[in-house]
Design a protein around this motif. Structure first.
Motif, PDB file in Angstrom:
ATOM      1  N   ASP A 610       0.804  -1.221   0.000  1.00  0.00           N
ATOM      2  CA  ASP A 610       0.000   0.000   0.000  1.00  0.00           C
ATOM      3  C   ASP A 610       0.839   1.274   0.000  1.00  0.00           C
ATOM      4  O   ASP A 610       0.519   2.231  -0.696  1.00  0.00           O
ATOM      5  N   ASP A 611       1.913   1.305   0.815  1.00  0.00           N
ATOM      6  CA  ASP A 611       2.662   2.554   0.953  1.00  0.00           C
ATOM      7  C   ASP A 611       4.155   2.391   0.725  1.00  0.00           C
ATOM      8  O   ASP A 611       4.932   3.292   1.053  1.00  0.00           O
ATOM      9  N   PHE A 612       4.580   1.274   0.176  1.00  0.00           N
ATOM     10  CA  PHE A 612       6.004   1.113  -0.131  1.00  0.00           C
ATOM     11  C   PHE A 612       6.207  -0.029  -1.118  1.00  0.00           C
ATOM     12  O   PHE A 612       5.314  -0.863  -1.335  1.00  0.00           O
ATOM     13  N   ILE A 613       7.401  -0.046  -1.692  1.00  0.00           N
ATOM     14  CA  ILE A 613       7.842  -1.104  -2.609  1.00  0.00           C
ATOM     15  C   ILE A 613       9.158  -1.640  -2.075  1.00  0.00           C
ATOM     16  O   ILE A 613      10.037  -0.873  -1.666  1.00  0.00           O
ATOM     17  N   VAL A 614       9.318  -2.953  -2.061  1.00  0.00           N
ATOM     18  CA  VAL A 614      10.556  -3.587  -1.619  1.00  0.00           C
ATOM     19  C   VAL A 614      11.214  -4.241  -2.827  1.00  0.00           C
ATOM     20  O   VAL A 614      10.572  -5.001  -3.569  1.00  0.00           O
ATOM     21  N   ALA A 615      12.503  -3.943  -3.028  1.00  0.00           N
ATOM     22  CA  ALA A 615      13.290  -4.557  -4.094  1.00  0.00           C
ATOM     23  C   ALA A 615      14.382  -5.405  -3.469  1.00  0.00           C
ATOM     24  O   ALA A 615      15.139  -4.918  -2.609  1.00  0.00           O
ATOM     25  N   LEU A 616      14.467  -6.681  -3.880  1.00  0.00           N
ATOM     26  CA  LEU A 616      15.433  -7.626  -3.312  1.00  0.00           C
ATOM     27  C   LEU A 616      16.212  -8.294  -4.432  1.00  0.00           C
ATOM     28  O   LEU A 616      15.700  -8.485  -5.534  1.00  0.00           O
ATOM     29  N   ALA A 617      17.456  -8.649  -4.120  1.00  0.00           N
ATOM     30  CA  ALA A 617      18.258  -9.435  -5.060  1.00  0.00           C
ATOM     31  C   ALA A 617      19.204 -10.321  -4.274  1.00  0.00           C
ATOM     32  O   ALA A 617      19.663  -9.970  -3.178  1.00  0.00           O
ATOM     33  N   ASP A 618      19.497 -11.467  -4.843  1.00  0.00           N
ATOM     34  CA  ASP A 618      20.447 -12.406  -4.253  1.00  0.00           C
ATOM     35  C   ASP A 618      21.202 -13.079  -5.386  1.00  0.00           C
ATOM     36  O   ASP A 618      20.797 -13.004  -6.561  1.00  0.00           O
ATOM     37  N   ASP A 619      22.295 -13.708  -5.021  1.00  0.00           N
ATOM     38  CA  ASP A 619      23.079 -14.492  -5.979  1.00  0.00           C
ATOM     39  C   ASP A 619      23.561 -13.637  -7.158  1.00  0.00           C
ATOM     40  O   ASP A 619      23.556 -14.085  -8.303  1.00  0.00           O
ATOM     41  N   ILE A 620      23.964 -12.385  -6.869  1.00  0.00           N
ATOM     42  CA  ILE A 620      24.557 -11.538  -7.909  1.00  0.00           C
ATOM     43  C   ILE A 620      25.990 -12.020  -8.118  1.00  0.00           C
ATOM     44  O   ILE A 620      26.797 -12.017  -7.190  1.00  0.00           O
ATOM     45  N   GLN A 621      26.296 -12.428  -9.357  1.00  0.00           N
ATOM     46  CA  GLN A 621      27.622 -12.984  -9.634  1.00  0.00           C
ATOM     47  C   GLN A 621      28.131 -12.483 -10.977  1.00  0.00           C
ATOM     48  O   GLN A 621      27.354 -12.172 -11.881  1.00  0.00           O
ATOM     49  N   ASP A 622      29.470 -12.430 -11.068  1.00  0.00           N
ATOM     50  CA  ASP A 622      30.109 -12.016 -12.306  1.00  0.00           C
ATOM     51  C   ASP A 622      31.516 -12.612 -12.323  1.00  0.00           C
ATOM     52  O   ASP A 622      32.199 -12.615 -11.298  1.00  0.00           O
ATOM     53  N   ASN A 623      31.915 -13.123 -13.466  1.00  0.00           N
ATOM     54  CA  ASN A 623      33.230 -13.780 -13.549  1.00  0.00           C
ATOM     55  C   ASN A 623      34.300 -12.899 -14.170  1.00  0.00           C
ATOM     56  O   ASN A 623      35.378 -13.368 -14.546  1.00  0.00           O
ATOM     57  N   THR A 624      34.024 -11.580 -14.310  1.00  0.00           N
ATOM     58  CA  THR A 624      35.001 -10.646 -14.854  1.00  0.00           C
ATOM     59  C   THR A 624      35.354  -9.610 -13.784  1.00  0.00           C
ATOM     60  O   THR A 624      34.834  -9.646 -12.668  1.00  0.00           O
ATOM     61  N   SER A 625      36.188  -8.669 -14.156  1.00  0.00           N
ATOM     62  CA  SER A 625      36.591  -7.611 -13.212  1.00  0.00           C
ATOM     63  C   SER A 625      35.712  -6.372 -13.337  1.00  0.00           C
ATOM     64  O   SER A 625      36.090  -5.289 -12.886  1.00  0.00           O
ATOM     65  N   ALA A 626      34.528  -6.515 -13.927  1.00  0.00           N
ATOM     66  CA  ALA A 626      33.641  -5.370 -14.145  1.00  0.00           C
ATOM     67  C   ALA A 626      33.135  -4.814 -12.822  1.00  0.00           C
ATOM     68  O   ALA A 626      32.993  -5.528 -11.822  1.00  0.00           O
ATOM     69  N   LEU A 627      32.821  -3.515 -12.819  1.00  0.00           N
ATOM     70  CA  LEU A 627      32.220  -2.857 -11.661  1.00  0.00           C
ATOM     71  C   LEU A 627      30.711  -3.111 -11.691  1.00  0.00           C
ATOM     72  O   LEU A 627      30.041  -2.826 -12.678  1.00  0.00           O
ATOM     73  N   LEU A 628      30.184  -3.638 -10.598  1.00  0.00           N
ATOM     74  CA  LEU A 628      28.780  -4.028 -10.529  1.00  0.00           C
ATOM     75  C   LEU A 628      28.005  -3.015  -9.705  1.00  0.00           C
ATOM     76  O   LEU A 628      28.437  -2.637  -8.608  1.00  0.00           O
ATOM     77  N   GLN A 629      26.841  -2.600 -10.244  1.00  0.00           N
ATOM     78  CA  GLN A 629      26.034  -1.643  -9.501  1.00  0.00           C
ATOM     79  C   GLN A 629      24.554  -1.820  -9.813  1.00  0.00           C
ATOM     80  O   GLN A 629      24.177  -2.375 -10.844  1.00  0.00           O
ATOM     81  N   THR A 630      23.701  -1.339  -8.907  1.00  0.00           N
ATOM     82  CA  THR A 630      22.247  -1.335  -9.063  1.00  0.00           C
ATOM     83  C   THR A 630      21.745   0.089  -8.935  1.00  0.00           C
ATOM     84  O   THR A 630      22.095   0.790  -7.965  1.00  0.00           O
ATOM     85  N   ALA A 631      20.948   0.536  -9.892  1.00  0.00           N
ATOM     86  CA  ALA A 631      20.386   1.885  -9.863  1.00  0.00           C
ATOM     87  C   ALA A 631      19.121   1.893  -9.018  1.00  0.00           C
ATOM     88  O   ALA A 631      18.182   1.151  -9.301  1.00  0.00           O
ATOM     89  N   VAL A 632      19.083   2.714  -7.991  1.00  0.00           N
ATOM     90  CA  VAL A 632      17.931   2.818  -7.109  1.00  0.00           C
ATOM     91  C   VAL A 632      16.925   3.825  -7.649  1.00  0.00           C
ATOM     92  O   VAL A 632      15.711   3.606  -7.591  1.00  0.00           O
ATOM     93  N   VAL A 633      17.408   4.917  -8.206  1.00  0.00           N
ATOM     94  CA  VAL A 633      16.507   5.937  -8.740  1.00  0.00           C
ATOM     95  C   VAL A 633      17.218   6.717  -9.831  1.00  0.00           C
ATOM     96  O   VAL A 633      18.437   6.929  -9.783  1.00  0.00           O
ATOM     97  N   SER A 634      16.444   7.135 -10.843  1.00  0.00           N
ATOM     98  CA  SER A 634      16.941   8.010 -11.899  1.00  0.00           C
ATOM     99  C   SER A 634      15.739   8.754 -12.448  1.00  0.00           C
ATOM    100  O   SER A 634      14.985   8.227 -13.260  1.00  0.00           O
ATOM    101  N   ARG A 635      15.543  10.011 -11.986  1.00  0.00           N
ATOM    102  CA  ARG A 635      14.347  10.769 -12.358  1.00  0.00           C
ATOM    103  C   ARG A 635      14.608  12.255 -12.236  1.00  0.00           C
ATOM    104  O   ARG A 635      15.585  12.693 -11.616  1.00  0.00           O
TER     105      ARG A 635
END
Length: 757
Positions: A610-635
């Motif tokens: 009703d008054d919020f949204i929950v965002a969850l993630a697990d098992d984030i994996q990468d086999n390279t040296s890349a920088l990993l990120q998640t965007a929370v907001v862009s507006r």
């Protein structure tokens, strides 16, 4: 006279009594017989006697045998005569019945033909005569009557009213075979090879055969089709609602837009693939005996037997509101899992381009943005232009189109604009009209006048009012998941959030004609939130934002930052996964997505309340040296000088402050940043991170970086990202954050305490 008897002990012989005048009283005649004789006969004489006696005996036996055989033959002949007589009587009765049947049929056809050519309205009489004759005819002639009625257009649904001239409700057409018919009324092969708009509503069709038939737009609602054979049939836009389809044979049958609502499919061989093409099967009894829920729902239970296969690892399921692991999931080929937790198919669905009339009663496909908008506009124009003419839309089509708009397009409209996740390649054109609906509110109201379903008519009128920004109109509130298009929308009275995913069954976005060149991640869980007059406004949060965006930091996505975006070749060559879907009870919902982009993989979910949204993630994996990120907001934000434009943050030590525009990176060490607030929305990052970055600045950019257009965009952009660190990952990473729309900054501390307690 006296005689003397010889002594048997002295002489062997026979004493004869002779007449008195032949011998005297003392005369005794003694005969001596040979020892080899029997009385006075020799053995030869005895054999002769026996021979003489055997002849008549044998004659008697033969005579008796012949008499018995003759009697038996007579009985058999009599039985044959009786059988022949019975057959003759049956043949006579059959011929008499055939004559009566032919006479009834001829009389009926003549009567109906006469009535048809009269100028009177005699529909009740036509029905009465039809029902009467069908109750008297055999199956073969019933078939001829049905053929006649069909070719005479008496049992075809009217294109405007959807009602046939003659209703066959409650008629028994059991065992009727619609195969290989040749019309006795024309020289052409019967139209039963292709039935169109035929009405058999409420008819008994037990054991009927529709093998290899093509049936289009026909009404078989409420029929009893138990044991009917639809094998290899093409069933297009058929209404099977409330029909008994028990033990029906659907082998190799092709379905398209069939209505199976509340149908009984128990023990039939209908497949998940066939069900997947239906408009709806809500409330239907499925072959395994379970009752189907709304097609958009994923109900927490086992999948249909035989489809939990090809699994590896664990996946998610929602149990009592919490996220748990479960390995009992169907794979991407299972299509439907009624009463199960998965609802996937492997059909390709282009979200923005769908040119057919296959709109779904439950709105399975999205027809939005430029092409969908133009399609709906053209249908509305056509509806108004053909009203009252022979070209007018049928009642069924009007109802279906009304539901499509009310249950589909209305949900993706914020005031008068589309949510931008479904715009496709027009995002780089920059003119706000491209995001705004083309169709007129007045045409929606006109359509509502012709819709008979009250709830749909009201929803269309409210939709029209919201397009005109009428704040007195009731808001559209609820949650809907569109599984075929990998889209979920959650609406509350003063905010709306839309989630765009992609899978093996969808194309995430298009990049034709050199447009939308940076749109690779538009389908990677983009989560667009609208809070500024969301029900009635103009979508100002994203108006002309696209030249300003960092396309590797758009709302909600998890990516490898320093790997270049994929080049556009009509569409992006993206990795696709099968485990993508959602759940919804119409008011609340959740979505889940196995993410795979370049070298990164993750399991992600979103939960809508009703008054919020929950965002969850697990098992984030990468086999390279890349920088990993998640965007929370862009507006976009309002000017910093306004209260809504202030960016306010709070740390774990209680410090709260207004951040000036700039770029910030906050480490996970104490004091830790707990939340930030802007534009009446708060974001809380609840999990560990390598860094939390916030970028809030006035920016400008040219759309020529996105496509062939050339002009500037400007705005104040807020972007916040969770930096997970660089790969290769040695252990799975995760994130957890909450969005609280339309809350004041003073209310956030109490909400924080409630969320973390």
């Amino acid at each position: 006279m006296s005689t003397r008897r010889s002594s048997a002990s002295q002489t062997t012989g026979i004493s004869f009594l002779l007449p008195r005048d032949f011998v005297d009283n003392s005369t005794t005649i003694k005969l001596t017989l040979p020892k080899s004789s029997f009385w006075f006969m020799s053995l030869k004489d005895i054999l002769k006697v026996i021979g003489v006696l055997l002849v008549p005996l044998m004659l008697g036996v033969v005579t008796l045998t012949l008499t018995i055989q003759n009697t038996k033959d007579a009985k058999e002949n009599r039985a044959k005569d009786l059988d022949i007589a019975q057959r003759q009587r049956e043949q006579t009765a059959y011929l008499a019945e055939e004559e009566r049947q032919n006479k009834r049929l001829a009389e009926y056809l003549n009567a109906i033909s006469s009535l048809m050519f009269s100028n009177q309205t005699l529909d009740p009489l036509l029905r009465a005569k039809t029902l009467s004759v069908l109750r008297q005819l055999d199956v073969q002639r019933k078939r001829e009557v049905i053929l006649f009625l069909y070719e005479a257009k008496l049992i075809r649904t009217d294109m405007n009213s959807g009602i046939p001239i003659i209703s066959l409700q409650d008629i028994n057409l059991d065992n009727i075979d619609f195969n290989d018919l040749r019309s006795p009324y024309t020289q052409l092969t019967s139209n039963f090879y292709y039935h169109t708009h035929m009405s058999l509503r409420g008819v008994s069709l037990r054991n009927a055969s529709f093998q290899r038939r093509t049936i289009y737009g026909s009404d078989l609602a409420q029929t009893d089709c138990t044991h009917a054979d639809f094998s290899s049939a093409d069933l297009f836009e058929i209404d099977f609602s409330y029909a008994k389809l028990i033990e029906c044979n659907f082998e190799n049958a092709r379905f398209d837009s069939a209505n199976l609502q509340n149908a009984n499919l128990s023990q039939s061989n209908i497949t998940d693939e066939q069900l997947a093409t239906a408009l709806t099967y809500q409330g239907a009894i499925l072959p395994n005996g379970t009752i189907a829920k709304n097609k958009n729902l994923l109900i927490n239970d086992d999948c249909i037997s035989g489809h939990s296969k090809n699994l590896s690892g664990t996946h998610w399921m929602i149990i009592n509101g919490s996220q748990q692991a479960d390995s009992r999931f169907c794979d991407g080929n299972s299509k439907m899992c009624i009463n199960g937790i998965c609802s996937f198919d492997d059909e390709l669905d282009t979200t923005n381009e769908k040119s057919t009339y296959s709109v779904d009663i439950e709105v399975l496909f999205l027809l939005t943005a430029a092409y969908g908008d133009a399609w709906a506009t053209n249908i509305l124009h056509f509806h108004l232009a053909t009203r009252g003419t022979q070209y007018a839309l049928s009642k069924v089509r009007i109802e279906t189109f009304g539901r499509f708009l009310a249950r589909g397009d209305a949900w993706f409209t914020m005031g008068s604009v589309w949510t931008w996740g479904i715009l496709g390649r027009v995002i780089d054109r920059g003119v706000h009209v491209w995001y705004t609906h083309l169709f007129s509110p007045d045409r929606l109201r006109a359509l509502a006048m012709d819709v008979t379903n009250t709830s749909t008519a009201i929803a269309l009128r409210d939709y029209a009012d919201r397009l005109e920004h009428r704040h007195e109109t009731p808001p559209l509130v609820g949650n809907r998941h569109f599984y075929t298009s990998d889209f979920q929308v959650h609406r509350r009275a003063n905010w709306t959030i839309a989630l765009k995913m992609h899978s093996v069954r969808t194309i995430a976005t298009e990049c034709l004609n050199g447009e939308n060149l940076k749109g690779e991640h538009i389908g990677d869980g983009v989560l667009n939130l609208y809070t500024r007059d969301a029900q009635y406004g103009n979508g100002e949060e994203y108006e002309n934002i696209f030249a300003l965006l960092d396309w590797q930091a758009i709302n909600g996505i998890t990516v490898e930052v320093d790997i270049p975006l994929l080049p556009c070749h009509s569409q992006f060559s993206m990795r696709k996964t099968t485990f993508v879907g959602g759940v919804s009870d119409g008011n609340y919902g959740a979505a889940m997505m196995d993410t795979a982009t370049h070298n990164l993989t993750a399991k992600r979910t979103w939960h809508f309340y009703d008054d919020f949204i929950v965002a969850l993630a697990d098992d984030i994996q990468d086999n390279t040296s890349a920088l990993l990120q998640t965007a929370v907001v862009s507006r976009l934000l309002p000017p910093a000088s306004t209260a809504a434009g202030q960016l306010i943050v709070q740390w774990s030590n209680g410090t709260k402050m207004v951040l000036a525009d700039g770029v910030y990176s906050f480490p996970p060490s104490e004091p830790r940043l707990l939340w930030f607030h802007a534009d009446n929305t708060a974001w809380m990052v609840l999990d560990d991170y390598a860094a939390l970055t916030i970028d809030c600045r006035n920016k400008s950019g040219n759309v020529n970086q996105l496509g062939p257009w050339n002009f500037e965009m400007q705005g104040r952009l807020l972007t916040a990202t969770i930096v997970h660190g660089r790969g290769p990952t040695t252990e799975p990473l995760s994130y957890k954050y909450t969005i609280m729309p339309n809350v004041t900054v003073d209310a956030v501390p109490a909400l924080w305490n409630r969320r973390t307690s």
